[in-house]
Design a protein around this motif. Structure first.
Motif, short mmCIF file in Angstrom:
data_model
loop_
_atom_site.label_atom_id
_atom_site.label_comp_id
_atom_site.label_asym_id
_atom_site.label_seq_id
_atom_site.Cartn_x
_atom_site.Cartn_y
_atom_site.Cartn_z
N ALA A 150 -4.56 21.87 27.13
CA ALA A 150 -3.55 21.08 26.44
C ALA A 150 -2.69 20.39 27.49
O ALA A 150 -2.45 20.96 28.57
N ARG A 151 -2.24 19.20 27.17
CA ARG A 151 -1.39 18.48 28.11
C ARG A 151 -0.05 19.19 28.22
O ARG A 151 0.51 19.62 27.21
N ALA A 152 0.46 19.30 29.45
CA ALA A 152 1.79 19.86 29.66
C ALA A 152 2.82 18.74 29.81
O ALA A 152 3.92 18.83 29.26
N ASP A 153 2.47 17.71 30.56
CA ASP A 153 3.32 16.52 30.66
C ASP A 153 2.43 15.36 31.13
O ASP A 153 1.21 15.47 31.10
N ALA A 154 3.06 14.27 31.59
CA ALA A 154 2.28 13.07 31.92
C ALA A 154 1.30 13.31 33.05
O ALA A 154 0.30 12.59 33.18
N SER A 155 1.54 14.32 33.88
CA SER A 155 0.69 14.49 35.06
C SER A 155 0.13 15.90 35.21
O SER A 155 -0.34 16.26 36.30
N SER A 156 0.17 16.69 34.13
CA SER A 156 -0.40 18.04 34.25
C SER A 156 -0.87 18.55 32.89
O SER A 156 -0.50 18.03 31.84
N ALA A 157 -1.71 19.59 32.97
CA ALA A 157 -2.27 20.19 31.75
C ALA A 157 -2.46 21.68 31.99
O ALA A 157 -2.56 22.13 33.14
N VAL A 158 -2.49 22.45 30.90
CA VAL A 158 -2.85 23.88 31.02
C VAL A 158 -4.32 23.99 30.65
O VAL A 158 -4.80 23.31 29.75
N ILE A 159 -5.05 24.85 31.37
CA ILE A 159 -6.49 25.00 31.11
C ILE A 159 -6.90 26.45 31.35
O ILE A 159 -6.28 27.16 32.16
N THR A 160 -7.94 26.87 30.63
CA THR A 160 -8.40 28.26 30.73
C THR A 160 -8.89 28.61 32.13
O THR A 160 -9.56 27.82 32.79
N VAL A 161 -8.58 29.84 32.53
CA VAL A 161 -9.16 30.42 33.74
C VAL A 161 -10.65 30.66 33.45
O VAL A 161 -11.02 31.04 32.34
N SER A 162 -11.49 30.44 34.45
CA SER A 162 -12.94 30.59 34.29
C SER A 162 -13.33 32.02 33.90
O SER A 162 -12.78 32.99 34.42
#
Ligand SMILES: [Zn+2]
Length: 218
Positions: free
Chosen positions: A46-58
Motif C-alpha cells: 500500500a502507498r505510504a506517501d508520494a515517494s514510499s510504500a509498505v510491502i510484505t517481507v519475503s
C-alpha cells in the motif's frame, strides 16, 4: 543471498506507516483464508506517501501477517524502515506507484483460477471481459456494455525484465486494473485497499466465468 539495498540516508520513515501496514495485513489475511496465497505465495503493498510504500517481507505466512511483516520502501524498492528482506516481486509493485499517483494499493495472489487462466490463455495475450454486469465493480465503469482487458505476461524470475514488459503495456491508453502472469498469479490494484480488493474479487469471478464458458464450449 545479497542484503537488501538500503535507501538513501535522507529517506525518513513516514509517520504512521505501521498503521497502513496493519490495514493491508488484514486484507491479506482475508485473501489467505480464501486459499489464494498457498505456501507463503503472494505479496501485498500500500502507498505510504508520494515517494514510499509498505510491502510484505519475503516468505512470510500470508495467513498470519501483522504490521511486523511489512517494510517501508522507497519507490525504487529500497528499504527505508522495518526488518527483513522485501518480497522478490517488489519491482512489480513500486513501478505501479511510480507510474500512477492515484494507485494506493497493489494485491498479488495465486488462486487456482488465476494460475490456470494464465496457463490456458497466455497464448491469447490476455482476457477481454465484456457483457458482464460485474464489470461495474471496476472504478469508473458504469455499464456492462464495456470491455476490460486483463493482459497475460510470460513468467520469469527476472523481475526487472518483467517490469519492463509490464511498463510497455501500461503505456497504452486503455485503463488497466490488473494483469496475469502465466502459471503464476494475478496483480490487481486500486486507489486504496478496498478498491484493490474489489478489483481482485471481480477478476477472480470473471476469470472463473471465462474458464467455465470455455469448458462448456468444448
Ligand atoms: Zn508471485
Amino acid at each position: 543471498m545479497p542484503a537488501p539495498v538500503v535507501a538513501q540516508l535522507n529517506a525518513r520513515p513516514v509517520p504512521g506507516w505501521r498503521e497502513i501496514a496493519s490495514n493491508i495485513a488484514e486484507a491479506a489475511r482475508e485473501l489467505a483464508a480464501r486459499g489464494w496465497t498457498p505456501a507463503t505465495a503472494g505479496n501485498f503493498s500500500a502507498r505510504a506517501d508520494a515517494s514510499s510504500a509498505v510491502i510484505t517481507v519475503s516468505g512470510r505466512d500470508k495467513g498470519r501477517l501483522t504490521a511486523d511483516d511489512f517494510l517501508l520502501v522507497d519507490l525504487q524498492g529500497r528499504v527505508i524502515d522495518g526488518n527483513g528482506k522485501p518480497s522478490a516481486e517488489t519491482p512489480l509493485h513500486v513501478q505501479l506507484y511510480r507510474r500512477d499517483a492515484s494507485i494506493g494499493a497493489v494485491l498479488h495472489t495465486h488462486s487456482p483460477y488465476q494460475t490456470i487462466a494464465g496457463r490456458a490463455l497466455a497464448c491469447e495475450g490476455g482476457i477481454r471481459f465484456e457483457g458482464y454486469e460485474l464489470l461495474k465493480a471496476f472504478a469508473g465503469v458504469g455499464t456492462h456494455e464495456t470491455q476490460v482487458t486483463l493482459p497475460v505476461f510470460a513468467n520469469t524470475q527476472d523481475m526487472q525484465e518483467l517490469a519492463q514488459r509490464v511498463e510497455a503495456r501500461l503505456e497504452s491508453d486503455e485503463p488497466l486494473f490488473g494483469y496475469l502472469i502465466d502459471g503464476h498469479g494475478i496483480y490487481a490494484w486500486g486507489t486504496g485497499v478496498g478498491d484493490a480488493m474489489r478489483h481482485l474479487e471481480a477478476f477472480e469471478f470473471l476469470i472463473g466465468c471465462e474458464l467455465e464458458l470455455r469448458r462448456l464450449a468444448r
